[in-house]
Design a protein around this motif. Structure first.
Motif, PDB file in Angstrom:
ATOM      1  N   VAL A 102       0.904  -1.206  -0.020  1.00  0.00           N
ATOM      2  CA  VAL A 102      -0.056   0.188  -0.078  1.00  0.00           C
ATOM      3  C   VAL A 102       0.863   1.195   0.053  1.00  0.00           C
ATOM      4  O   VAL A 102       2.113   1.155   0.168  1.00  0.00           O
ATOM      5  CB  VAL A 102      -0.898  -0.075   1.380  1.00  0.00           C
ATOM      6  CG1 VAL A 102      -2.009  -0.890   1.143  1.00  0.00           C
ATOM      7  CG2 VAL A 102      -0.106   0.054   2.537  1.00  0.00           C
ATOM      8  N   PHE A 103       0.362   2.379  -0.176  1.00  0.00           N
ATOM      9  CA  PHE A 103       0.963   3.622   0.016  1.00  0.00           C
ATOM     10  C   PHE A 103       0.176   4.613   0.895  1.00  0.00           C
ATOM     11  O   PHE A 103      -0.927   4.504   1.078  1.00  0.00           O
ATOM     12  CB  PHE A 103       0.851   4.523  -1.441  1.00  0.00           C
ATOM     13  CG  PHE A 103       1.644   3.882  -2.532  1.00  0.00           C
ATOM     14  CD1 PHE A 103       3.130   3.938  -2.937  1.00  0.00           C
ATOM     15  CD2 PHE A 103       0.877   2.954  -3.315  1.00  0.00           C
ATOM     16  CE1 PHE A 103       3.715   3.138  -3.707  1.00  0.00           C
ATOM     17  CE2 PHE A 103       1.753   2.181  -4.336  1.00  0.00           C
ATOM     18  CZ  PHE A 103       2.977   2.440  -4.763  1.00  0.00           C
ATOM     19  N   ASP A 104       1.117   5.304   1.580  1.00  0.00           N
ATOM     20  CA  ASP A 104       0.696   6.361   2.562  1.00  0.00           C
ATOM     21  C   ASP A 104       0.311   7.651   1.923  1.00  0.00           C
ATOM     22  O   ASP A 104       0.622   7.982   0.578  1.00  0.00           O
ATOM     23  CB  ASP A 104       1.611   6.375   3.782  1.00  0.00           C
ATOM     24  CG  ASP A 104       2.905   7.047   3.539  1.00  0.00           C
ATOM     25  OD1 ASP A 104       3.152   7.558   2.371  1.00  0.00           O
ATOM     26  OD2 ASP A 104       3.668   7.145   4.457  1.00  0.00           O
ATOM     27  N   ALA A 105      -0.137   8.751   2.511  1.00  0.00           N
ATOM     28  CA  ALA A 105      -0.423  10.009   1.983  1.00  0.00           C
ATOM     29  C   ALA A 105       1.126  10.416   1.126  1.00  0.00           C
ATOM     30  O   ALA A 105       0.931  11.362   0.373  1.00  0.00           O
ATOM     31  CB  ALA A 105      -0.892  10.957   3.053  1.00  0.00           C
ATOM     32  N   ALA A 106       2.218  10.219   1.869  1.00  0.00           N
ATOM     33  CA  ALA A 106       3.488  10.779   1.333  1.00  0.00           C
ATOM     34  C   ALA A 106       3.976   9.921   0.219  1.00  0.00           C
ATOM     35  O   ALA A 106       5.136  10.170  -0.326  1.00  0.00           O
ATOM     36  CB  ALA A 106       4.459  10.842   2.253  1.00  0.00           C
ATOM     37  N   GLN A 107       3.027   8.737  -0.249  1.00  0.00           N
ATOM     38  CA  GLN A 107       3.472   8.064  -1.281  1.00  0.00           C
ATOM     39  C   GLN A 107       4.595   7.050  -1.115  1.00  0.00           C
ATOM     40  O   GLN A 107       5.456   6.448  -1.789  1.00  0.00           O
ATOM     41  CB  GLN A 107       3.953   8.594  -2.638  1.00  0.00           C
ATOM     42  CG  GLN A 107       2.682   9.458  -3.174  1.00  0.00           C
ATOM     43  CD  GLN A 107       1.433   8.297  -3.409  1.00  0.00           C
ATOM     44  OE1 GLN A 107       1.519   7.397  -4.098  1.00  0.00           O
ATOM     45  NE2 GLN A 107       0.322   8.855  -2.794  1.00  0.00           N
ATOM     46  N   ASN A 108       4.982   6.897   0.339  1.00  0.00           N
ATOM     47  CA  ASN A 108       5.822   5.701   0.794  1.00  0.00           C
ATOM     48  C   ASN A 108       5.179   4.475   0.635  1.00  0.00           C
ATOM     49  O   ASN A 108       3.987   4.255   0.804  1.00  0.00           O
ATOM     50  CB  ASN A 108       6.318   6.207   2.191  1.00  0.00           C
ATOM     51  CG  ASN A 108       6.947   7.325   2.471  1.00  0.00           C
ATOM     52  OD1 ASN A 108       7.955   7.574   1.726  1.00  0.00           O
ATOM     53  ND2 ASN A 108       6.506   8.134   3.418  1.00  0.00           N
ATOM     54  N   LYS A 109       5.883   3.515  -0.139  1.00  0.00           N
ATOM     55  CA  LYS A 109       5.341   2.058  -0.247  1.00  0.00           C
ATOM     56  C   LYS A 109       5.759   1.253   0.868  1.00  0.00           C
ATOM     57  O   LYS A 109       6.950   0.950   1.332  1.00  0.00           O
ATOM     58  CB  LYS A 109       5.855   1.612  -1.590  1.00  0.00           C
ATOM     59  CG  LYS A 109       5.460   0.292  -1.920  1.00  0.00           C
ATOM     60  CD  LYS A 109       5.996   0.007  -3.248  1.00  0.00           C
ATOM     61  CE  LYS A 109       5.386  -1.688  -3.585  1.00  0.00           C
ATOM     62  NZ  LYS A 109       6.124  -1.839  -4.979  1.00  0.00           N
ATOM     63  N   GLY A 110       4.503   0.749   1.526  1.00  0.00           N
ATOM     64  CA  GLY A 110       4.875  -0.172   2.421  1.00  0.00           C
ATOM     65  C   GLY A 110       4.341  -1.712   2.090  1.00  0.00           C
ATOM     66  O   GLY A 110       3.305  -1.886   1.776  1.00  0.00           O
ATOM     67  N   ALA A 111       5.523  -2.564   2.052  1.00  0.00           N
ATOM     68  CA  ALA A 111       5.088  -4.096   1.770  1.00  0.00           C
ATOM     69  C   ALA A 111       4.587  -4.662   2.781  1.00  0.00           C
ATOM     70  O   ALA A 111       5.149  -4.445   3.992  1.00  0.00           O
ATOM     71  CB  ALA A 111       6.037  -4.757   0.778  1.00  0.00           C
ATOM     72  N   PHE A 112       3.868  -5.913   2.761  1.00  0.00           N
ATOM     73  CA  PHE A 112       3.503  -6.776   3.663  1.00  0.00           C
ATOM     74  C   PHE A 112       3.209  -8.081   3.300  1.00  0.00           C
ATOM     75  O   PHE A 112       2.974  -8.577   2.225  1.00  0.00           O
ATOM     76  CB  PHE A 112       2.222  -6.097   4.430  1.00  0.00           C
ATOM     77  CG  PHE A 112       1.050  -6.026   3.462  1.00  0.00           C
ATOM     78  CD1 PHE A 112       0.391  -7.312   3.204  1.00  0.00           C
ATOM     79  CD2 PHE A 112       0.706  -5.026   3.175  1.00  0.00           C
ATOM     80  CE1 PHE A 112      -0.747  -7.176   2.373  1.00  0.00           C
ATOM     81  CE2 PHE A 112      -0.253  -4.877   2.043  1.00  0.00           C
ATOM     82  CZ  PHE A 112      -1.259  -5.870   1.751  1.00  0.00           C
ATOM     83  N   ASP A 113       3.507  -9.142   4.416  1.00  0.00           N
ATOM     84  CA  ASP A 113       3.686 -10.369   4.308  1.00  0.00           C
ATOM     85  C   ASP A 113       3.183 -10.975   5.592  1.00  0.00           C
ATOM     86  O   ASP A 113       4.081 -11.260   6.454  1.00  0.00           O
ATOM     87  CB  ASP A 113       5.070 -11.269   3.888  1.00  0.00           C
ATOM     88  CG  ASP A 113       5.057 -12.497   3.398  1.00  0.00           C
ATOM     89  OD1 ASP A 113       4.133 -13.092   3.994  1.00  0.00           O
ATOM     90  OD2 ASP A 113       5.986 -12.971   2.702  1.00  0.00           O
ATOM     91  N   SER A 114       2.009 -11.481   5.621  1.00  0.00           N
ATOM     92  CA  SER A 114       1.317 -11.831   6.995  1.00  0.00           C
ATOM     93  C   SER A 114       0.443 -13.290   6.620  1.00  0.00           C
ATOM     94  O   SER A 114       0.149 -13.730   5.541  1.00  0.00           O
ATOM     95  CB  SER A 114       0.699 -10.704   7.678  1.00  0.00           C
ATOM     96  OG  SER A 114       0.561 -11.058   8.802  1.00  0.00           O
ATOM     97  N   GLU A 115      -0.176 -13.580   7.653  1.00  0.00           N
ATOM     98  CA  GLU A 115      -1.157 -14.548   7.480  1.00  0.00           C
ATOM     99  C   GLU A 115      -2.389 -14.123   8.786  1.00  0.00           C
ATOM    100  O   GLU A 115      -2.226 -13.309   9.417  1.00  0.00           O
ATOM    101  CB  GLU A 115      -0.692 -15.861   8.222  1.00  0.00           C
ATOM    102  CG  GLU A 115       0.299 -16.584   7.418  1.00  0.00           C
ATOM    103  CD  GLU A 115       0.851 -17.592   7.710  1.00  0.00           C
ATOM    104  OE1 GLU A 115       0.711 -18.314   8.917  1.00  0.00           O
ATOM    105  OE2 GLU A 115       1.559 -18.646   7.096  1.00  0.00           O
TER     106      GLU A 115
END
Length: 306
Positions: A102-115
């Protein structure tokens, strides 16, 4: 001496300005904090900060169990932009793996890997309408629902009758728009839409009853016509009141035994009240008590709308 003081002050201001800290740019990546299956069609993702919801795309999320991929139909914010709801096909009581970004308001990209653990528990909560159009200066009806809806199903009644078609902007927002230029809303008329379990969510739960009215009139100054409905000595708990002269021109829900209409003049009207197997009618005006007494006389209200 006075001139030297002003020179010193100017130098001091310039020096302080140079020492001001630079603006701090947000470089923190959004993090996935929690995943929870609300029921078998909705999953809630909670992030560390607000997410750029305009860039939320189902293609950026991947949910799998074994070799099977869980299809995502849509994503939207819940109580805040940090809580994202995913609308999915029916889940199973299985452990699902989730990857994406996803992206935050400042367009920083955050990847995730979960269950998370899915659920086969069905959704039994009825949806409701959060916001809807009403009042003057309105040229179209819109309805914003609390959750994703079945966009193939939207039934309503309208007074006065116009041919409107439902146009879904997404899974939660629907507009009722004129089917043709001849069905455009007239400037000097108030239009009512009555929804009675005419919309449903993806699990088939029906929305409740709603009446709203709009008019394109920009100089609208209505008069208020009030009244009450009774069966014997008791107030009518639930029912519908219809306003008419030559033809029906308004509809209102009975609330606490009372009804209310916005009218454009002070001349008398006729109001008919329908409540289960009871019906009543009376001539009413804005300066009268307007009590309508119902009797056991079942009438088909659908004949008025269709």
């Amino acid at each position: 001496m006075r001139k030297s003081w002003w020179v010193f002050l100017a130098l001091l201001i310039i020096t302080c300005a140079h020492k001001a800290p630079p603006l701090v740019k947000d470089r923190m990546k959004p993090k996935l904090l929690n995943i929870f299956a609300l029921h078998n069609r909705q999953i809630q993702f909670t992030f560390s900060e607000n997410i750029d919801t305009l860039n939320l795309k189902p293609a950026n999320f991947n949910i799998t169990t074994g070799d099977d991929t869980l299809q995502i139909f849509g994503l939207y914010p819940s109580l805040s932009a940090a809580e994202i709801i995913a609308i999915t096909e029916a889940q199973m009581d299985s452990v699902y793996k989730v990857t994406g970004y996803v992206f935050d308001a400042a367009q920083n990209k955050g990847a995730f890997d979960s269950e998370f653990t899915g659920t086969s528990r069905p959704d039994t909560i009825a949806p409701w309408i959060i916001r809807f159009s009403e009042g003057s200066r309105q040229t179209e009806f819109f309805f914003h629902f609390s959750e994703a809806m079945d966009t193939t199903f939207f039934n309503y009644s309208m007074i006065p009758k116009k041919e409107l078609v439902s146009e879904w902007r997404n899974l939660r927002v629907c507009f009722l728009l004129p089917a043709d230029t001849t069905d455009a809303l007239a400037f000097d008329t108030t239009y009512y839409v009555y929804i009675n379990q005419g919309c449903r969510d993806l699990s088939g739960n029906l929305v409740g009853t709603l009446v709203t009215s709009i008019t394109p009139d920009t100089a609208y100054k209505p008069l208020i016509l009030k009244g009450s409905a009774q069966i014997n000595d008791s107030l009518v708990i639930t029912g519908i009141a219809l306003l008419r002269r030559e033809t029906f021109s308004g509809i209102a829900l009975i609330k606490g035994g009372d009804f209310q209409f916005e009218v454009r003049d002070s001349l008398p009207y006729t109001v008919e009240v329908f409540s289960d197997q009871y019906w009543g009618s009376a001539t009413v005006s804005i300066d009268s008590m307007n009590i309508i007494y119902l009797k056991l006389e079942e009438k088909d209200i659908d004949n008025i709308f269709y």
